[in-house]
Motif scaffolding. Structure first.
Motif, PDB file in Angstrom:
ATOM      1  N   UNK A  64       0.817  -1.218   0.000  1.00  0.00           N
ATOM      2  CA  UNK A  64       0.000   0.000   0.000  1.00  0.00           C
ATOM      3  C   UNK A  64       0.846   1.261   0.000  1.00  0.00           C
ATOM      4  N   UNK A  65       2.011   1.186   0.610  1.00  0.00           N
ATOM      5  CA  UNK A  65       2.855   2.383   0.695  1.00  0.00           C
ATOM      6  C   UNK A  65       3.275   2.871  -0.687  1.00  0.00           C
ATOM      7  N   UNK A  66       3.446   1.961  -1.640  1.00  0.00           N
ATOM      8  CA  UNK A  66       4.030   2.314  -2.929  1.00  0.00           C
ATOM      9  C   UNK A  66       3.031   2.469  -4.074  1.00  0.00           C
ATOM     10  N   UNK A  67       1.918   1.771  -4.032  1.00  0.00           N
ATOM     11  CA  UNK A  67       1.081   1.700  -5.230  1.00  0.00           C
ATOM     12  C   UNK A  67       0.315   3.002  -5.451  1.00  0.00           C
ATOM     13  N   UNK A  68       0.071   3.314  -6.689  1.00  0.00           N
ATOM     14  CA  UNK A  68      -0.542   4.580  -7.070  1.00  0.00           C
ATOM     15  C   UNK A  68      -1.969   4.747  -6.568  1.00  0.00           C
ATOM     16  N   UNK A  69      -2.840   3.727  -6.635  1.00  0.00           N
ATOM     17  CA  UNK A  69      -4.230   3.947  -6.204  1.00  0.00           C
ATOM     18  C   UNK A  69      -4.385   4.373  -4.748  1.00  0.00           C
ATOM     19  N   UNK A  70      -3.439   4.004  -3.867  1.00  0.00           N
ATOM     20  CA  UNK A  70      -3.555   4.415  -2.467  1.00  0.00           C
ATOM     21  C   UNK A  70      -3.124   5.864  -2.262  1.00  0.00           C
ATOM     22  N   UNK A  71      -2.526   6.461  -3.271  1.00  0.00           N
ATOM     23  CA  UNK A  71      -2.033   7.841  -3.171  1.00  0.00           C
ATOM     24  C   UNK A  71      -2.838   8.835  -4.002  1.00  0.00           C
ATOM     25  N   UNK A  72      -3.674   8.334  -4.913  1.00  0.00           N
ATOM     26  CA  UNK A  72      -4.381   9.227  -5.835  1.00  0.00           C
ATOM     27  C   UNK A  72      -5.239  10.244  -5.088  1.00  0.00           C
ATOM     28  N   UNK A  73      -5.819   9.849  -3.972  1.00  0.00           N
ATOM     29  CA  UNK A  73      -6.688  10.777  -3.246  1.00  0.00           C
ATOM     30  C   UNK A  73      -5.926  11.982  -2.713  1.00  0.00           C
ATOM     31  N   UNK A  74      -4.627  11.829  -2.452  1.00  0.00           N
ATOM     32  CA  UNK A  74      -3.842  12.954  -1.959  1.00  0.00           C
ATOM     33  C   UNK A  74      -3.702  14.025  -3.039  1.00  0.00           C
ATOM     34  N   UNK A  75      -3.412  13.590  -4.278  1.00  0.00           N
ATOM     35  CA  UNK A  75      -3.423  14.543  -5.390  1.00  0.00           C
ATOM     36  C   UNK A  75      -4.822  15.132  -5.556  1.00  0.00           C
ATOM     37  N   UNK A  76      -5.832  14.264  -5.412  1.00  0.00           N
ATOM     38  CA  UNK A  76      -7.206  14.698  -5.605  1.00  0.00           C
ATOM     39  C   UNK A  76      -7.648  15.756  -4.620  1.00  0.00           C
ATOM     40  N   UNK A  77      -7.170  15.672  -3.367  1.00  0.00           N
ATOM     41  CA  UNK A  77      -7.510  16.716  -2.403  1.00  0.00           C
ATOM     42  C   UNK A  77      -7.015  18.077  -2.872  1.00  0.00           C
ATOM     43  N   UNK A  78      -5.771  18.111  -3.330  1.00  0.00           N
ATOM     44  CA  UNK A  78      -5.245  19.371  -3.859  1.00  0.00           C
ATOM     45  C   UNK A  78      -6.006  19.818  -5.086  1.00  0.00           C
ATOM     46  N   UNK A  79      -6.393  18.850  -5.930  1.00  0.00           N
ATOM     47  CA  UNK A  79      -7.152  19.186  -7.140  1.00  0.00           C
ATOM     48  C   UNK A  79      -8.489  19.813  -6.793  1.00  0.00           C
ATOM     49  N   UNK A  80      -9.188  19.249  -5.830  1.00  0.00           N
ATOM     50  CA  UNK A  80     -10.499  19.796  -5.446  1.00  0.00           C
ATOM     51  C   UNK A  80     -10.360  21.186  -4.850  1.00  0.00           C
ATOM     52  N   UNK A  81      -9.256  21.421  -4.118  1.00  0.00           N
ATOM     53  CA  UNK A  81      -9.045  22.758  -3.562  1.00  0.00           C
ATOM     54  C   UNK A  81      -8.953  23.803  -4.663  1.00  0.00           C
ATOM     55  N   UNK A  82      -8.337  23.430  -5.783  1.00  0.00           N
ATOM     56  CA  UNK A  82      -8.200  24.379  -6.893  1.00  0.00           C
ATOM     57  C   UNK A  82      -9.539  24.676  -7.561  1.00  0.00           C
ATOM     58  N   UNK A  83     -10.584  23.921  -7.215  1.00  0.00           N
ATOM     59  CA  UNK A  83     -11.882  24.057  -7.882  1.00  0.00           C
ATOM     60  C   UNK A  83     -12.985  24.597  -6.991  1.00  0.00           C
ATOM     61  N   UNK A  84     -12.807  24.554  -5.680  1.00  0.00           N
ATOM     62  CA  UNK A  84     -13.890  24.953  -4.781  1.00  0.00           C
ATOM     63  C   UNK A  84     -14.022  26.473  -4.737  1.00  0.00           C
ATOM     64  N   UNK A  85     -15.199  26.963  -4.387  1.00  0.00           N
ATOM     65  CA  UNK A  85     -15.397  28.413  -4.287  1.00  0.00           C
ATOM     66  C   UNK A  85     -14.483  29.027  -3.236  1.00  0.00           C
TER      67      UNK A  85
END
Length: 716
Positions: free
Chosen positions: A220-241
C-alpha cells in the motif's frame, strides 16, 4: 515528490485574497511548504531517528502537485474549452526529465565504479524501472516477495514517489478532459463535472487506501491507487469556491498547519501508511494552501521570501533527486558506513548538487529559446531519446555483468569437473563432497582439510550465489494461506520412505541436503513451505494479514498430515528471528511453546520429527564482502566472518527440542559447528559460498551438509 512548475504567476492580489484563486507555483507560501517538505524528507533519510515520520513530506508534495496541476488544467479549459494533452506532457517532460535522467545516469556511473557486482542486477533493474517511471510498482512487488523484500536500498529507490507523480501527470489531464467532454455531452457546467469526477476518484482512492493499508501495508505504501486521493484533495481545492479570510487568521492558521506537519514528522514512525492517518498531514497542507498567505505579514508566505527558504523551495525537486543517491552510494565510494561526520558531508554534497542541477540543467533547459518554441512532438521525441540513452547505458552495464557471469560459470563448471575427475580416478564415483574437501567437509575435525584452499574457485561465487537454489521453489507467498505440496526425490511407487520438509524459507534452504539424501536413501520428499511462516501453533507477532494467513496455513498443514499415513518423518526448521505473540513479551518462550504444541498434534503415523536448528546469521552484506575481498579467490575468512556470539541467535525450536518432556519422536540436529571456527562463523567454507543472501544457505553448501545430517538421523 513535487517540483517547481512552469506556470505563470497570476496578477497582484488583494491583502485578503479569495481562497483557491491563486494556484501558481511561484507563490512564496508554496515555496515555503516545498522547503519544509523536502527538509523533513532529507532529514528523515539522513538521520532517521530524528524524524521517524519524515516521509510525510512526500504527501505534502502530492497535495501541492494536485493543486497546481489541476489549477493549470482548469484555467486552460476555461480559456479554450479543451486540454492540449501533447503540450501538457511535453512541458512536464522538459521540466522534470533533464534533471531526473541526469541523476539516473550519474547513479549508473557510480554503480559501475564503486558498487560490488553482487548488487548490479538489483540496482540496474531499479534504474530501468525509474527511467520508465514504474519503480513504485517494482518496489510494491518486491515488498511481498519474501526473498526480495530484504534487498538493500538502491540508489534510485526514492524515484518511487516520482513515479507516482509521473503517472498522475499522465492520467490526470485525461481525466479532466474526459470530464469536460462528459459535461459538453450532457449539458453540464464544466467545473461541476470536473468536481464530480474528481470527487468520485478521491472517495474511491481513499476507501481503497484505508482498506489496502490495513490488509497489506507493504504494498500500500508504494502503489498509485492508495495515493491518488492525496493529489485529488489538492485538485479539489483548486476548484472549490473561494472565501475571504483575514490576514491575522491566515497567518496563525498557516503556522498551525506547519506545526501539524512537523508534529507528524516527529511522531509518525512504525505506522501503517498511508491509510486514514495520512489525512492529517494532507489536511494541514490543504489548509496552508487554501489560506494563500503569500503576502500576509509574518506568515509562511513571508518565510518563503527568506533567501535560504526561497532557495530550498526552488531547489526542492533537485535536492530530492540528489540526496538519496549520495546516501546510498557514498559508503561504497569511501569504503565505510555513514558516520556522524559523513552524514553532514552527504548533506552538503546534496545541497551543492541540487544548486548545480537547478542552475546548470533545469533552468537552462526549460528556458532555452529553442525548447520554448519547439513543437510538443519534437520535445516528446527528444525525451524518449534521452530515456533511451540512459537505458542503453544500463544495457552496456548488464552486458558487462553477463560476460563476467559467463566467465564465472565456466570456471565453476571446470572446478566441479575436476572434482568429478578426481573421484573417478579414485574409484569413488558418486561419493559425497568429502572427496575434495569442498563445503562443510573443510571443518570436519576428522579430515585433514584447509578451511579454504588458495587459488581454488568458489562454487558458487558471490555473483552466482543468489541463483544457487533448488527448483521448483514450491513456497507459498507470505500472505497466501493455501497449502502447496510439491513432490521431489524418488517416485512414490519405488520410495523406501516418504518424508516432508515443513516450515518457512529457512526450512526451504535445507532441501539441498535433504534431497541429496533422498537420492541416496530412496526417499520420496513432500515439500510444504510458506514464506515467513514457521510450522508453529503460536501466532506470529507481525501485521495482521501475515499472521492470520500463517495461522491458516499451519492448520492446512495439520489437515494434510492427518489425511495421509504415508509420511513417517518430517524435517522442520524456521528462522530464529521469527517473533511470536506473547502476553509477557517473551517471544522465545512463546515460540518454543508453539513448537511443542504443534509437534504434539502430529498424527501417530509420523514417527520422527527432525528439528533442524537455525543456521548462523551472517552480516547482511556478506556476499559483497566476499566479492570485494576475494576477486582472485584469495579468501579472507576473518574479514567477512561474524562473532559466533552475534551470529548464533537464540532459536525457539532448539529451546523446544531440548525440553526434558519433549515428544520422544523429536530429535534436534545442530550442525552449526560446520559453519563456525574459533568462535567466528564464516561465510566461505571449503571454497563454497555458504549464503545466497543475508541469511539463506546456497544449495551447494546445503548439499555438502548431507553426510553430516545423515549421521544425526534415526533409521526411517
Amino acid at each position: 515528490m513535487t517540483r517547481p512548475l512552469t506556470i505563470e504567476p497570476t496578477p497582484d492580489v488583494p491583502a485578503a485574497p479569495p481562497v483557491g484563486h491563486t494556484a501558481t507555483a511561484l507563490r512564496a507560501d508554496i515555496q515555503a511548504l516545498r522547503a519544509l517538505a523536502v527538509a523533513v524528507v532529507v532529514v528523515f533519510h539522513v538521520w532517521p531517528d530524528v524524524l521517524p515520520g519524515g516521509f510525510v513530506g512526500v504527501d505534502v508534495f502530492f497535495v501541492i502537485s494536485g493543486f497546481l496541476i489541476t489549477g493549470h488544467l482548469v484555467r486552460e479549459v476555461d480559456r479554450s474549452g479543451r486540454v492540449a494533452l501533447a503540450q501538457f506532457w511535453a512541458r512536464r517532460a522538459v521540466r522534470l526529465l533533464p534533471a531526473s535522467l541526469t541523476v539516473l545516469a550519474a547513479s549508473l556511473i557510480a554503480i559501475v565504479l564503486w558498487v560490488p557486482k553482487t548488487l548490479w542486477d538489483q540496482f540496474l533493474g531499479s534504474i530501468t524501472a525509474s527511467v520508465l517511471y514504474v519503480v513504485n510498482w517494482r518496489l510494491a512487488s518486491d515488498s511481498v516477495d519474501y526473498l526480495a523484500a530484504e534487498n538493500v536500498p538502491s540508489p534510485v529507490q526514492h524515484f518511487w514517489s516520482l513515479s507516482v507523480e509521473e503517472q498522475f501527470y499522465v492520467v490526470w489531464p485525461v481525466v479532466v478532459l474526459g470530464a469536460v467532454l462528459v459535461a459538453a455531452r450532457l449539458g453540464l457546467a464544466r467545473r461541476a463535472a470536473i468536481v464530480g469526477v474528481l470527487g468520485a476518484i478521491v472517495a474511491a482512492s481513499f476507501v481503497f487506501s484505508v482498506w489496502f493499508t490495513r490488509s497489506d501495508p507493504s504494498q500500500a505504501y508504494f502503489v498509485t491507487p492508495t495515493r491518488a486521493w492525496e493529489f485529488g484533495l489538492g485538485a479539489l481545492l483548486a476548484l472549490v469556491p473561494a472565501v475571504s479570510v483575514s490576514a491575522v487568521l491566515r497567518r496563525w492558521l498557516g503556522w498551525a498547519a506547519v506545526v501539524v506537519i512537523v508534529v507528524c514528522a516527529f511522531t509518525y514512525g512504525a505506522v501503517a501508511f498511508p491509510g486514514w492517518i495520512a489525512v492529517i498531514p494532507c489536511a494541514a497542507t490543504i489548509v496552508a494552501l487554501a489560506l494563500d498567505s503569500d503576502d500576509a505579514p509574518r506568515s509562511i508566505g513571508a518565510a518563503g521570501r527568506i533567501a535560504p527558504i526561497r532557495f530550498l523551495g526552488a531547489a526542492s525537486y533537485s535536492l530530492y533527486l540528489w540526496h538519496w543517491p549520495f546516501i546510498v552510494l557514498y559508503p561504497y565510494a569511501v569504503g565505510s558506513d555513514l558516520g556522524s561526520v559523513s552524514r553532514w558531508v552527504v548533506l552538503v554534497l546534496s545541497v551543492v548538487a541540487a544548486w548545480a542541477s537547478l542552475r546548470l540543467i533545469e533552468d537552462p533547459v526549460r528556458h532555452h529559446p529553442r525548447v520554448e518554441s519547439a513543437r510538443p512532438a519534437v520535445l516528446l521525441l527528444a525525451t524518449v531519446g534521452a530515456m533511451a540513452l540512459v537505458l542503453g547505458g544500463v544495457g552496456l552495464a548488464r552486458a558487462e555483468l553477463d560476460r563476467e557471469l559467463e566467465s564465472i560459470r565456466t570456471a565453476e563448471q571446470a572446478a566441479l569437473d575436476a572434482v568429478e575427475q578426481a573421484a573417478e580416478e579414485a574409484g569413488e564415483v558418486g561419493s559425497t563432497p568429502l572427496t575434495d574437501c569442498r563445503g562443510a567437509a573443510a571443518l570436519d575435525p576428522d579430515l585433514d582439510c584447509p578451511t579454504n584452499a588458495e587459488g581454488v574457485a568458489l562454487v558458487p561465487s558471490p555473483l552466482t550465489a543468489v541463483d544457487d537454489v533448488l527448483f521448483p521453489v514450491c513456497m507459498a507467498k507470505t500472505r497466501v494461506s493455501e497449502l502447496r505440496v510439491c513432490e521431489v526425490g524418488v517416485p512414490a511407487e519405488t520410495a523406501t520412505a516418504t518424508v516432508a520438509v515443513i516450515g518457512d524459507s529457512h526450512a526451504r534452504h535445507w532441501r539441498g541436503a535433504i534431497e541429496h539424501l533422498a537420492e541416496q536413501e530412496g526417499w520420496r520428499v513432500l515439500v510444504m513451505l510458506k514464506g515467513s511462516c514457521p510450522f508453529n501453533s503460536t501466532s506470529r507477532a507481525t501485521d495482521n494479514n501475515l499472521s492470520t494467513s500463517c495461522d491458516a496455513w499451519n492448520e492446512n498443514v495439520h489437515r494434510e498430515l492427518e489425511s495421509r499415513d504415508d509420511v513417517t518423518a518430517i524435517f522442520v526448521s524456521a528462522s530464529s528471528l521469527n517473533r511470536f505473540q506473547s502476553d509477557d513479551d517473551d517471544s522465545l518462550a512463546a515460540g518454543a511453546a508453539g513448537y511443542l504444541e504443534t509437534w504434539s498434534r502430529l498424527p501417530e503415523s509420523i514417527e520422527h520429527v527432525i528439528a533442524l536448528r537455525d543456521i548462523p546469521r551472517p552480516q547482511p552484506d556478506n556476499l559483497e564482502c566476499v566479492q570485494e575481498s576475494s576477486p582472485e579467490q584469495r579468501i579472507e575468512p576473518g574479514r567477512c566472518s561474524r562473532a559466533a556470539v552475534d551470529a548464533l541467535l537464540p532459536d525457539p525450536m532448539e529451546v523446544a527440542a531440548l525440553r526434558a518432556d519433549v515428544d520422544p519422536r523429536v530429535r534436534l540436529v545442530d550442525l552449526n559447528h560446520l559453519f563456525c571456527e574459533d568462535d567466528r562463523c564464516l561465510v566461505v567454507v571449503g571454497n563454497t559460498t555458504i549464503y545466497r543472501d543475508g541469511h539463506h544457505m546456497t544449495a551447494s553448501f546445503a548439499r555438502s551438509l548431507a553426510p553430516y545430517l545423515a549421521a544425526e538421523l534415526p533409521t526411517f
